[in-house]
Enzyme design. Sequence first.
Site, PDB file in Angstrom:
ATOM      1  N   LEU A 129       0.855  -1.187   0.000  1.00 11.62           N
ATOM      2  CA  LEU A 129       0.000   0.000   0.000  1.00 11.62           C
ATOM      3  C   LEU A 129       0.891   1.237   0.000  1.00 11.62           C
ATOM      4  CD1 LEU A 129      -2.623  -1.182   2.660  1.00 11.62           C
ATOM      5  CD2 LEU A 129      -2.747  -1.404   0.167  1.00 11.62           C
ATOM      6  N   ASP A 130       1.175   1.729  -1.187  1.00  5.48           N
ATOM      7  CA  ASP A 130       2.110   2.845  -1.346  1.00  5.48           C
ATOM      8  C   ASP A 130       1.534   4.124  -0.746  1.00  5.48           C
ATOM      9  OD1 ASP A 130       4.550   4.030  -2.783  1.00  5.48           O
ATOM     10  OD2 ASP A 130       2.907   5.240  -3.590  1.00  5.48           O
ATOM     11  N   ALA A 131       2.349   4.805   0.068  1.00  7.46           N
ATOM     12  CA  ALA A 131       1.981   6.111   0.649  1.00  7.46           C
ATOM     13  C   ALA A 131       0.599   6.074   1.299  1.00  7.46           C
ATOM     14  CB  ALA A 131       2.045   7.195  -0.428  1.00  7.46           C
TER      15      ALA A 131
END
Length: 582
Positions: free
Chosen positions: A241-243
């Site tokens: 889950l990027d950023a």
Amino acid sequence: MLKKEKLPQNKRKKIIKNLEFLYGKKEALSIYKEIEKIIFRYQKKLKKERFKRNYFSEKDVILIVYGDNIVKKKEPSLLTLKKFLKNIKNYINIVHIIGLFLYSSDRGFSIIDFKKINPRLGKFTHLKKIKKDFSLLVDFVCNHISSKSEWFKKFAKGHKEYKNFFIAFDKKPPQKEIECVYRPRTTSLLVYRKLPIGKKWIWRTFCHDQIDLNYQNPKVLFKMVDVLLHYVENGAKFIRLDAIGYVWKKLGTSCFLTKESHIFVQLLRNILDTIAPGVSLIAEVNVNFKENINYLKANEAQLIYNFPLSSLLLFTFYQKNTRKILKFLDTINFTSKTKNIINILDCHDGISVVGAEDILKREEIEKIKKEVIEKGGKINYKIEKGRKLPYEFNITWWSALEDKEKPEILNIKKYIASRAIQFSIKGIPAIYFLGLFGKENCLSCFKKTGKTRDINRKRFTENQIKRFISNPKRKENKVFNEILRLLKYRNKEKAFHPAGNQKSLFLDKKVFSIIRTSPNKKEKILVLVNISDENIYLKVKQNKIGAKKEYLFNILDRTVYLAENGEFNIVLCPYQVLWLKY
């Protein structure tokens, strides 16, 4: 398999509860019904293996690699990558492929189309071939999308379906409210654009080309849940889950790590648990460790990154003192077979400063910063409460450790010593592609783009990689083979299970020393790593390490150490690694 009519009552309730918090009770049920339709649409497509819960083990090791880290003319890069992966499939079992999807900037993280693989890399069929030998880790870039995307273009033209897909203001909000927003960047939060629908101030947390999605519009949620399940359908076993800490915005607040952003992760987890419980979520949140572990304690993500580790390990080698890192490791007592941490030293971004801010003092961070700059590295900054502070160090792990006044063989031993520490501590190790060969800074890459992160994002031809692997005289070959040798022994030992116990020993400040114990408590390994270029003489008491037998067996070279009068006398050569089983 799930019934078509409705989801199990307990799972249904969890999802609705999340939606009530995010959107209110009045809207929650109607939003749920749309999400349920998406789940049912993918239900038929998912194989039974997705329903098997994922349990971590000592065999889990991650390779972080760009889809085009290795290139060959007229060949899809994923096919070229697959050929390389044959060299490591007996040592590494999870592959995190970065930059998979069509993008416009930020080397893969400003995505134009979430469902379209970059044509230079290949197709989903190439990805599925890699999946035959490895578990796939895929980036879910859920905070933003490229300004070149169809979504933003349609928003800009006033397309009804994409109204309020992004956060845009007709007038610039008060500066005080803007300054409250936490960002790991020094550029302006809002960018002024003249669009067909009018002049707008548009929210972009990161770069000019990455436009933040507006999850307060449920239609954005529907689109992104569809993207998430599309990745699972195409073989993703791990979803990064990027950023993720930035997804929920509200002016006048920090817009970071909000309660809503945590509930958002819970929502994704609950959706996956209904249709693919065998898929693990990784929360990528570059914050201090105490804050980060909340994602595990709240049963949101199954994995988090050990962001303090890299800066702490640099401090350890620079100061020739293991005290801080050993004290930190004693705080990691919350892992299990289903919840754990990923230990990274280097990656496609930089070495985290923020992760270690609650462990290292400001002056200690400044000492690391000074060393990094002297070694040719760069610094990325953040703005926090109006102050410009270091956010990450941009430097390859080899260049961060290398002492150019010392012979290459000693630098290789030092480098491998750092990897031995990474591989022996509790958690799942992740190795960046350039780190697999001990590559130095690419200053020409930085000069070409002006982007500090590009110092650690070099591409290689297939022939270059073949030379690294085949020529025993090359530094890259020596590093590569030593890393694989460590992994060969590590992956056989239950004591290195990510959920096994870990205890720090304080034997000598220049010696990294821990005891790892298997989950069934039947096997133990005493890890000793000399972090200096000196010979270190140790006296280890048999009762202190709980050794019932009077010998220790080094699994790396089969040397046996015998106890005399209840004490082991051990000599550690410069940067020597011992994994002593008992």
